[in-house]
Scaffold this active site. Structure first.
Site, PDB file in Angstrom:
ATOM      1  CD  GLU A  56      35.007  53.916  -6.756  1.00 19.89           C
ATOM      2  OE1 GLU A  56      33.587  53.235  -6.477  1.00 19.89           O
ATOM      3  OE2 GLU A  56      35.252  54.985  -6.030  1.00 19.89           O
ATOM      4  CE  LYS A 140      31.568  51.969  -3.581  1.00 18.62           C
ATOM      5  NZ  LYS A 140      31.472  53.366  -4.367  1.00 18.62           N
ATOM      6  CB  CYS A 183      35.246  53.933  -2.901  1.00 19.58           C
ATOM      7  SG  CYS A 183      34.995  55.547  -2.643  1.00 19.58           S
TER       8      CYS A 183
END
Length: 294
Positions: A56, A140, A183
Site C-alpha cells: 500500500e 479504498k 488495508c
C-alpha cells in the site's frame, strides 16, 4: 534482503499458482521508489511468479499531507500502454507497472498509490494483466480513521475520499478470480463476503500498511478470519519498516509525519494456516497457491 518461501507442495493435478509479495522500503523520493519496485518485480519474475503484489502507498510516504503531492491521474479499466504513452508525466507509477507487467508477462496487483480525480484524492490499486492492460481498479472503500488512546491517531479522510466498488479480475489458470481490497477494507467481513459471493474469488488480496498498534493485535488475525470465512486464500503485502532518519547521526526528520509499518506480508490458506510470511524487514515472499484447497 530477506527472502521467504512457502512449502505448500501439493500432490494435486492442478499446478499451483506462484505469487510474489514485494515488501520493500518506501522513500520520500518517487524516483527511488520506482527503482526499488523495478528491482523487486525483476526478482519476482526470476522466481517464476505469475502474480506480484506491491505494498500500500509504495511510491511515496504514507502521510495524509503527502497524498496530494504524490497523487497521479490513473488510467481506467481497459487502458493499455498505448493509452498512457501519450501523457507520461501524469501517471508515471501506473506506466511503470504496466510496462513491467508486459515485460515480465505477469499479473501485477499494484499495491496502491494516491490518485487525483475530479478534485478528489483516492487511495487506489491498479490491477494489470501480462499484456500491460488495466483489468481492475480499486479505490479504498473504508478509510483508515483511527484514534487509539496511547497508540496512534491517523485520519485518512483529512485528505482522501472513499471508493464505492467491489473489485475483482480473472487471473486465468490456475488462480482464477482474484478479489482486491486495500488495508482497512479487510476489517469489514461483508466486503470480502460480497467479493466471494458475487465473483467466486479463489484469492483475496489486500495491500496494507498496518502500524505498530494494530499490526501485532489484528493483522494476521484478520487475514486468517477472512480466509476461513470465505474458504479462500488471503494475500497481503506491506511496506517494510524503515528506520527513523531523525535517529541517525546528524539525521533530520523527514518532510512528513512518520508512519511506521508493521510489515509481515503474509499468505493464508482457506484452512486459516499461514503458508508464507516475512518479518518487518525488506523481503521478497514467494508462495505457491494450491487452488484445489479452495
Amino acid at each position: 534482503n530477506l527472502s521467504a518461501m512457502s512449502s505448500s507442495a501439493s500432490s494435486s493435478q492442478v499446478k499451483p499458482g506462484r505469487v510474489a509479495l514485494l515488501q520493500f522500503n518506501v522513500d520520500e523520493s518517487k524516483d527511488t521508489n520506482h527503482k526499488t519496485a523495478i528491482e523487486y518485480l525483476s526478482r519476482a519474475a526470476a522466481e517464476g511468479a505469475q502474480l506480484s503484489v506491491l505494498p500500500e502507498i509504495w511510491n511515496g510516504p504514507y502521510a495524509t499531507a503527502a497524498f496530494p503531492e504524490y497523487a497521479e491521474v490513473l488510467p481506467d479499466v481497459g487502458a493499455t500502454l498505448d493509452d498512457v504513452a501519450q501523457d507520461v508525466s501524469s501517471s508515471p507509477s501506473a506506466r511503470l507497472l504496466m510496462q513491467k507487467a508486459k515485460e515480465h508477462s505477469m499479473f501485477i496487483v499494484g499495491g496502491s498509490i494516491s490518485e487525483r480525480h475530479d478534485d478528489k484524492i483516492y487511495n487506489t490499486c491498479l490491477c494489470i494483466n501480462p499484456e500491460g492492460t488495466i483489468v481492475g481498479k480499486h479505490r479504498k472503500v473504508h478509510l483508515f480513521d483511527i484514534d487509539v488512546p496511547g497508540g496512534i491517531t491517523f485520519f485518512e479522510s483529512d485528505t482522501l475520499s472513499p471508493g464505492n466498488t467491489l473489485t475483482a479480475f480473472d487471473a486465468g489458470e490456475p488462480l482464477g478470480m482474484v478479489g482486491v481490497g486495500i488495508c482497512y477494507d479487510i476489517r469489514f467481513p461483508e466486503y470480502s463476503q460480497l467479493l466471494c459471493q458475487k465473483h467466486q474469488c479463489n484469492v483475496l488480496i489486500f495491500p496494507g500498511a498496518f502500524n505498530l498498534t494494530t499490526g501485532p493485535a489484528h493483522w494476521e488475525l484478520l487475514q486468517r478470519g477472512r480466509a476461513v470465512d470465505n474458504q479462500c486464500y488471503v494475500v497481503t503485502a506491506a511496506p517494510a519498516r524503515t528506520e527513523d532518519p531523525a535517529t541517525k547521526d546528524g539525521g533530520k526528520p523527514g518532510r512528513y509525519p512518520r508512519y511506521t509499518s508493521w510489515g509481515h506480508s503474509t499468505v493464508v490458506s482457506p484452512w486459516g494456516e499461514v503458508v508464507a510470511k516475512c518479518d518487518e524487514r525488506e523481503a521478497l515472499v514467494i508462495a505457491d497457491i494450491d487452488i484445489e484447497k479452495v
